[in-house]
Design an enzyme around this catalytic site. Structure first.
Site, PDB file in Angstrom:
ATOM      1  N   CYS A   1      36.863  24.566  -0.801  1.00 51.06           N
ATOM      2  CA  CYS A   1      38.153  23.983  -0.720  1.00 51.06           C
ATOM      3  C   CYS A   1      38.083  22.551  -0.960  1.00 51.06           C
ATOM      4  O   CYS A   1      38.012  22.109  -0.014  1.00 51.06           O
ATOM      5  CB  CYS A   1      39.077  24.725   0.395  1.00 51.06           C
ATOM      6  SG  CYS A   1      40.591  23.771   0.783  1.00 51.06           S
TER       7      CYS A   1
ATOM      8  N   CYS B   1      40.653  20.674   1.356  1.00 50.66           N
ATOM      9  CA  CYS B   1      39.955  20.688   2.788  1.00 50.66           C
ATOM     10  C   CYS B   1      38.970  19.627   2.829  1.00 50.66           C
ATOM     11  O   CYS B   1      39.220  18.973   4.139  1.00 50.66           O
ATOM     12  CB  CYS B   1      39.437  22.116   3.056  1.00 50.66           C
ATOM     13  SG  CYS B   1      40.324  23.461   2.739  1.00 50.66           S
TER      14      CYS B   1
END
Length: 323
Positions: free
Chosen positions: A79, A82
């Site tokens: 991600c 993230c």
């Protein structure tokens, strides 16, 4: 829950409560001394950010949320947002100096937690306060928004649940580092004066002695504990237990009567009944009455200690009533 109608004969055993006060004060003093010597009284900044999995979630998040708000960062290696949010959350967590704890959960390795929180996309950030989960935001939010969210979280945790967070060894990671940050020495005489006042049954004197410590050191755990217990002794001293309980039983809507009865519950050793009575009062009331019951409950939490299982449970009960 509906508290049981516990009877109490005779007068309040002030000597027994004072003995418990002194025992708890000594325990807090030992913890403070351990902190000054590099023991477990304070945590290093690195301990404010932890990796959590399903096996340790109850211990590392739910139980810890009874002493500090726990922010959960659901993330994954693949991600990209993230990777932007994670370091920012870690930096802010350390900057907040123990007022929050950051738990990082890898969703690829912990699918069950992702399902339990109903997460549809990552990054997703939640908080757990007194055992209750609260959604914060989803996606890579800007720093200003995150700071505002954390400020609100800290305020709610402190004002509604009395969570003051963790003591942090800000000077370093090694044993003994940051020992100078722990106030020592000058307060010993004041704390001893408070104990002597309790020995002499001088409750106002003990209250003032503890307040004198807190003026210069608001975070002094021994003084906070002693003050809460001394104030409790002051409230029940001279009370007629039978009349107090009759007043509470005759009028469940009389908030001062319920507060007085809860004090007697606690002094008599009926801790769960005291907590249950006040949680029930919070549930039934609103406005100033509700706030008075909530504040008294937080004061009684201080008397028992934040790590007591009965306090942890009651914090969760309070959270379910308030949210």
């Amino acid at each position: 829950m509906q508290p049981r109608n516990m009877s109490m004969s005779g007068v309040v055993d002030l000597a027994a409560v004072k003995a418990a006060t002194e025992a708890k004060a000594k325990a807090e003093q030992s913890r403070a001394q351990a902190s000054r010597e590099g023991g477990s009284g304070a945590v290093p900044p690195s301990a404010l950010v932890i990796d959590v999995d399903e096996a340790g979630f109850e211990r590392d998040v739910i139980q810890r949320s009874a002493e500090v708000p726990v922010v959960i960062d659901f993330w994954a290696e693949w991600c990209e947002p993230c990777k932007q949010l994670g370091p920012l959350l870690e930096r802010l967590t350390v900057e907040y100096g123990g007022r929050v704890l950051l738990a990082k959960v890898d969703v690829d390795a912990n699918q069950m937690l992702m399902q339990q929180f109903g997460i549809q996309g990552i990054p997703a950030v939640f908080a757990v306060v007194a055992g209750q989960a609260l959604p914060l935001f989803q996606g890579a939010a800007p720093e200003a928004q995150i700071r505002q969210t954390l400020d609100q979280l800290v305020q709610v945790a402190e004002q509604r649940f009395g969570l003051t967070g963790l003591v942090v060894d800000a000077e370093g990671e090694g044993p003994g580092a940051g020992a100078a940050a722990v106030p020592a020495g000058p307060y010993d005489a004041l704390l001893e004066a408070a104990v002597r006042a309790l020995d002499a049954n001088d409750i106002p004197g003990a209250v003032q002695a503890y307040k004198n410590v807190l003026v210069d050191d608001p975070g002094n755990t021994e003084a906070k504990l002693g003050l809460a217990q001394a104030e409790l002794l002051g409230r029940v001293q001279g009370a007629d237990p039978q009349q107090v309980r009759k007043n509470a039983a005759d009028d469940p809507a009389d908030v001062p009567a319920q507060l007085a009865a809860a004090d007697l519950d606690l002094v008599g050793g009926h801790v769960e009944d005291a907590f249950g009575r006040l949680v029930d009062t919070v549930r039934r009331t609103a406005g100033d009455d509700r706030d008075a019951a909530r504040v008294r409950l937080l004061e009684l939490f201080e008397v028992i200690g934040s790590d007591d299982p009965r306090v942890i449970k009651a914090r969760g009960d309070l959270a379910r009533v308030l949210f």
